[in-house]
Write a protein that holds these residues in place. Structure first.
Motif, short mmCIF file in Angstrom:
data_model
loop_
_atom_site.label_atom_id
_atom_site.label_comp_id
_atom_site.label_asym_id
_atom_site.label_seq_id
_atom_site.Cartn_x
_atom_site.Cartn_y
_atom_site.Cartn_z
N LEU A 58 -16.15 1.39 -11.79
CA LEU A 58 -16.51 1.32 -10.29
C LEU A 58 -16.23 2.52 -9.44
O LEU A 58 -16.98 2.59 -8.22
CB LEU A 58 -15.79 0.15 -9.62
N GLY A 59 -15.85 3.54 -9.99
CA GLY A 59 -15.73 4.75 -8.94
C GLY A 59 -14.50 4.41 -8.05
O GLY A 59 -14.40 5.10 -7.04
N ALA A 68 1.38 -1.49 1.29
CA ALA A 68 0.46 -2.24 0.55
C ALA A 68 -0.33 -1.48 -0.49
O ALA A 68 -0.69 -0.29 -0.15
CB ALA A 68 -0.24 -3.01 1.75
N PRO A 69 -0.62 -1.95 -1.48
CA PRO A 69 -1.60 -1.50 -2.36
C PRO A 69 -3.08 -1.38 -1.69
O PRO A 69 -3.33 -2.53 -1.17
CB PRO A 69 -1.57 -2.27 -3.68
N CYS A 70 -3.87 -0.33 -1.81
CA CYS A 70 -5.14 -0.30 -1.40
C CYS A 70 -5.97 0.81 -1.98
O CYS A 70 -5.42 1.36 -3.11
CB CYS A 70 -4.81 0.30 0.07
N ILE A 71 -7.23 0.90 -1.69
CA ILE A 71 -8.07 1.86 -2.34
C ILE A 71 -7.65 3.12 -1.73
O ILE A 71 -7.78 3.49 -0.45
CB ILE A 71 -9.51 1.42 -2.07
N SER A 72 -7.43 4.07 -2.61
CA SER A 72 -6.88 5.22 -2.00
C SER A 72 -8.31 6.41 -2.13
O SER A 72 -8.32 7.54 -1.54
CB SER A 72 -5.87 6.01 -2.96
N ARG A 73 -9.14 6.19 -2.94
CA ARG A 73 -10.33 7.02 -3.17
C ARG A 73 -11.42 6.44 -3.72
O ARG A 73 -11.34 5.37 -4.52
CB ARG A 73 -9.97 8.12 -3.99
N ALA A 74 -12.66 6.13 -2.98
CA ALA A 74 -14.04 5.70 -3.31
C ALA A 74 -14.94 6.69 -3.59
O ALA A 74 -15.17 7.23 -2.73
CB ALA A 74 -14.55 4.71 -2.29
N ASN A 95 -8.78 -5.11 -12.37
CA ASN A 95 -8.99 -5.41 -13.90
C ASN A 95 -8.25 -6.91 -14.55
O ASN A 95 -7.83 -6.84 -15.55
CB ASN A 95 -8.41 -4.31 -14.95
N GLY A 96 -8.43 -7.79 -13.49
CA GLY A 96 -7.78 -9.11 -13.79
C GLY A 96 -6.40 -9.35 -13.50
O GLY A 96 -5.87 -10.23 -14.06
N PRO A 111 -9.99 3.42 -16.02
CA PRO A 111 -11.19 2.94 -15.23
C PRO A 111 -11.09 1.61 -14.71
O PRO A 111 -10.87 0.59 -15.28
CB PRO A 111 -12.47 3.17 -16.39
N VAL A 112 -11.33 1.64 -13.38
CA VAL A 112 -11.40 0.10 -12.52
C VAL A 112 -12.63 -0.40 -12.98
O VAL A 112 -13.79 0.09 -12.34
CB VAL A 112 -11.12 0.42 -11.18
N VAL A 113 -12.64 -1.48 -13.55
CA VAL A 113 -13.91 -2.16 -14.02
C VAL A 113 -14.18 -3.62 -13.33
O VAL A 113 -15.18 -4.27 -13.25
CB VAL A 113 -14.19 -2.37 -15.45
N GLN A 114 -13.14 -3.97 -12.57
CA GLN A 114 -13.02 -5.23 -11.95
C GLN A 114 -12.00 -5.08 -10.69
O GLN A 114 -10.57 -4.58 -11.12
CB GLN A 114 -12.42 -6.28 -12.90
#
Length: 773
Positions: A58-59, A68-74, A95-96, A111-114
């Motif tokens: 997913l990039g 808190a965990p978060c998206i560090s880079r898109a 990833n589940g 890789p983040v797929v989910q």
């Protein structure tokens, strides 16, 4: 078309060596350009196919935002970005597997797929790596097929018209479209960095090249309107390209601004080009120009407008596409199809044939190489299992050497199949060489030799024009001979450039020339350092190009043609010398006849008048002397020929034959009046031939009758002298001589024809005909 309206190829130094539209053609640039486009497209399509076989991602990257965990880079342009993921969004699972601040280090690697995360509105967003329709079969193969159409069409166009700016701009445009379609399945699926970068660059290139291409193709070759359009679009494209690269690699936040700008730039270029085509389709005056513009208009409208209007513009406005991209992009296949139709049916860009035989040979050779490579790959493991492992390296070398050894004979076989199954016009060059050699030796006149050369080469090489030109030092500008339906048109267009090319320092041997999309060969006929003439061959029927075999045939034949022209020129020089000698002899005869008439003959006449009445014997001798002197004067230069014409002179000649021999003579006139006059040289030549023929009949024929016929047919006057004597073999003249060669030379000097028909026991007929002015 006037010469001044054709683009000067000398502005492209990599393309020509001579000045003028007719240029010495160097195929290096167009071949490299065509190969580069096809090779780049093929490599990217293969790389894109390999990329679609990977799992992808997913990039997105996960880290901590505070506690808190978060998206560090898109990754800009990745699937996560398009699905709405942005840096800073809280992450619930990856990833589940659930992710919390305490076990962030234990989050799944790779890789983040989910992913599950909290959206900006507090809603839960679930994203899963699923390839879009554009990246799945058979859709991706459809995209690659359309890209191959653009790559092949762009390569063919630049090969046929590398001199035109419009053709080169189309090559650029087609190349960018082919690249975009090649990487599209990869950029829209697993989205690796290289695919996203190339997709952005190709989109910018499409916007940068489309409007300049349309502007170039709709204006005349010498029209200089909007000269800075290409540079302006190039500048904007470079700026957007640099910004796009920075947004992907360094400043992701800039991507949200750059991407709409790129889409707007492409849409503006497409719509601008469409508008230009619409205007040109309405205002073009010529029917052909209107047809070409309308074909381009409809091809552009049906291919690009759906993609630009239904996919690009909504994204520029921040909306979703009205139709999926993988549907609208398929319409792009209409453009190369419509362009190919406009080229083949209406000579768009002046191209008469899009794919020539050389290209077909190249495709056949490439297919052969692929088959050989596949065969070697299949044979190697089979042979390896059958043999011992110690001989495996030797076996591999043997397979490679065998493949190389088989390549050349197999290539000849492939070309033979192309010639016999597709074109069906195979030429036996050895037989053609012998035929041309035999025919050019029939005549010893330069004009007739030139006509034979032009006709034979036009027939053997299937030419629309073959022109034989004089040598560079002859001072004559008119062609020696020409053949083919387009010979006059080619000569009218190219004669100034031919003179310029003749003065070029490297204008020797066989030279490739190019005029618009037509191919020519300029053959210099040289012998012992002298240029005896030149032959301009081409264009070929249907706009084909000259093959290597045809160039080799012409190069082999050119020394024979030079020798034939040298022989004919030498014969003409000897003929001219002989003509001067004959004229000098005739002048001397006329002078001697005048001297005899004014001297001895007048004295004999005075002697007759001064004799006394009783001197009958001396008076008779004086009359006989005067009569013989008159006969000598008449034979030296018959006054009746100058005064009364050919018919009267022939009648006087036959009366003298009847007096001197027992043979019966008869003169018949056909479509000729008794007092009709012809050119002096023609009358004298025909009279001397008749005089020599009647003398031969009296001395050698042993016949009883001589019939002379003077006739006129169309623009020719002819004489026929027939006797009923013993006859002879015509080649007897070469051994004993009856003055036949002299008669033949007299007729040839006035551009006439001469023939002897005789055989032992059937008499002799001498036939001579001379054209009238």
């Amino acid at each position: 078309m006037k010469t001044s309206s054709v683009p000067w190829l000398t502005n492209q130094r990599w393309l020509s060596r001579f000045s003028g539209p007719l240029s010495a053609y160097s195929s290096l640039f167009p071949r490299l350009a065509a190969f580069f486009l096809v090779a780049v497209y093929s490599a990217l399509a293969v790389a894109s196919y390999g990329s679609t076989l990977q799992s992808g991602s997913l990039g997105l990257e996960v880290g901590l935002c505070g506690e808190a965990p978060c998206i560090s880079r898109a990754v800009p342009g990745g699937l996560g970005w398009f699905y709405g993921a942005r840096p800073g969004m809280p992450v619930l699972s990856v990833n589940g597997r659930s992710v919390t601040a305490g076990d962030i280090d234990a989050a799944p690697r790779g890789p983040v797929v989910q992913i599950e995360m909290m959206g900006s509105g507090g809603n839960i967003l679930r994203m899963e790596m699923t390839y879009p329709a554009m990246s799945r079969s058979p859709m991706k193969f459809s995209l690659w097929a359309i890209g191959a159409m653009f790559a092949l069409l762009g390569s063919a166009v630049v090969l046929r018209r590398p001199d035109l700016a419009a053709a080169r701009m189309f090559w650029v445009f087609a190349g960018f479209v082919a690249v975009a379609l090649a990487v599209g399945p990869s950029a829209g699926g697993p989205a690796p960095y290289w695919a996203r970068i190339l997709q952005g660059i190709s989109l910018i290139g499409i916007g940068q090249s489309f409007l300049p291409f349309v502007s170039a193709i709709t204006r005349g070759p010498t029209d200089s309107r909007h000269p800075s359009l290409t540079f302006m679009f190039a500048g904007v494209g470079l700026f957007l390209g640099a910004s796009y690269g920075v947004s992907l690699l360094a400043t992701p936040s800039l991507y949200a601004v750059v991407r709409p700008a790129v889409l707007l730039f492409v849409s503006a270029s497409v719509l601008g080009g469409f508008t230009v085509l619409l205007v040109e389709a309405v205002r073009r005056r010529s029917a052909l120009g209107q047809i070409q513009a309308r074909l381009l208009l409809w091809g552009t409208a049906l291919s690009i407008v759906p993609f630009a209007g239904l996919s690009l513009m909504p994204k520029v406005l921040g909306r979703s596409s009205l139709l999926p991209d993988h549907i609208t992009v398929l319409a792009l296949g209409v453009m190369p199809a419509s362009f190919a139709y406009a080229i083949l049916q209406h000579q768009l860009l002046g191209i008469r044939r899009l794919v020539h035989r050389g290209m077909v040979y190249g495709v056949a050779t490439l297919a052969l190489l692929v088959l050989l490579a596949i065969s070697m790959v299949v044979i190697e493991p089979l042979a390896g299992r059958a043999g011992r492992s110690g001989n495996l390296r030797l076996l591999n070398v043997a397979i490679l050497v065998g493949g190389i050894a088989l390549f050349l004979p197999l290539r000849r076989g492939a070309w033979w199949l192309v010639d016999n199954l597709i074109y069906r016009d195979v030429v036996d060059y050895q037989t053609a060489l012998e035929t041309v050699h035999r025919n050019i030796l029939v005549s010893d006149r330069t004009i007739m030799v030139g006509e034979t050369i032009a006709k034979q080469l036009a027939q053997v090489l299937r030419l629309e024009s073959a022109i034989v030109l004089p040598g560079t030092g002859d001072g004559a500008r008119q062609p020696i001979a020409k053949a083919g339906p387009r010979a006059d048109d080619v000569l009218q267009r190219l004669s100034p450039q031919l003179e310029a090319s003749a003065r070029a320092p490297d204008s020797r041997g066989v030279i490739d020339l190019r005029w618009e999309s037509d191919s020519f060969l300029l053959v210099n006929l040289e012998l012992s350092g002298r240029c005896l003439g030149r032959i301009l061959l081409g264009p070929k029927e249907g706009g084909e190009v000259f093959l290597a075999e045809e160039k080799g045939f012409v190069a082999t034949l050119s020394p024979l043609l030079a020798l034939a022209i040298d022989k004919s020129q030498l014969a003409e020089e000897l003929r001219a010398l002989n003509q001067r000698l004959v004229r000098a002899a005739e002048d001397e005869r006329a002078r001697m006849a005048g001297d005899i008439h004014d001297g001895p003959l007048q004295k004999a006449m005075a002697l007759m008048l001064d004799l006394p009445k009783g001197a009958e014997g001396r008076a008779s001798m004086a009359r006989q002397l005067a009569s013989e002197l008159r006969e000598i004067c008449s034979r030296l230069r018959p006054a009746v020929l100058d005064d009364l014409g050919l018919a009267a002179a022939l009648e006087w000649l036959l009366e003298g034959v009847s007096r001197q021999s027992s043979m019966v003579t008869r003169l018949s006139l056909h479509d000729v009046d008794e007092d009709e006059r012809f050119p002096a040289d023609t009358e004298l030549a025909l009279f001397r031939v008749t005089q020599e023929a009647t003398n031969n009949a009296m001395k050698h024929s042993h016949g009883t009758r001589i019939d002379v016929s003077l006739s006129r047919q169309a623009r020719r006057v002819g004489i026929e002298v027939r006797d009923d004597g013993v006859g002879f073999s015509p080649d007897f003249d070469s051994k004993e001589g009856f003055g036949l060669s002299g008669m033949r030379e007299r007729i040839v000097q006035v551009n006439g024809s001469f023939e002897i028909r005789s055989a032992p026991g059937v008499g002799t007929t001498v036939v001579a005909a001379v054209p009238l002015p």
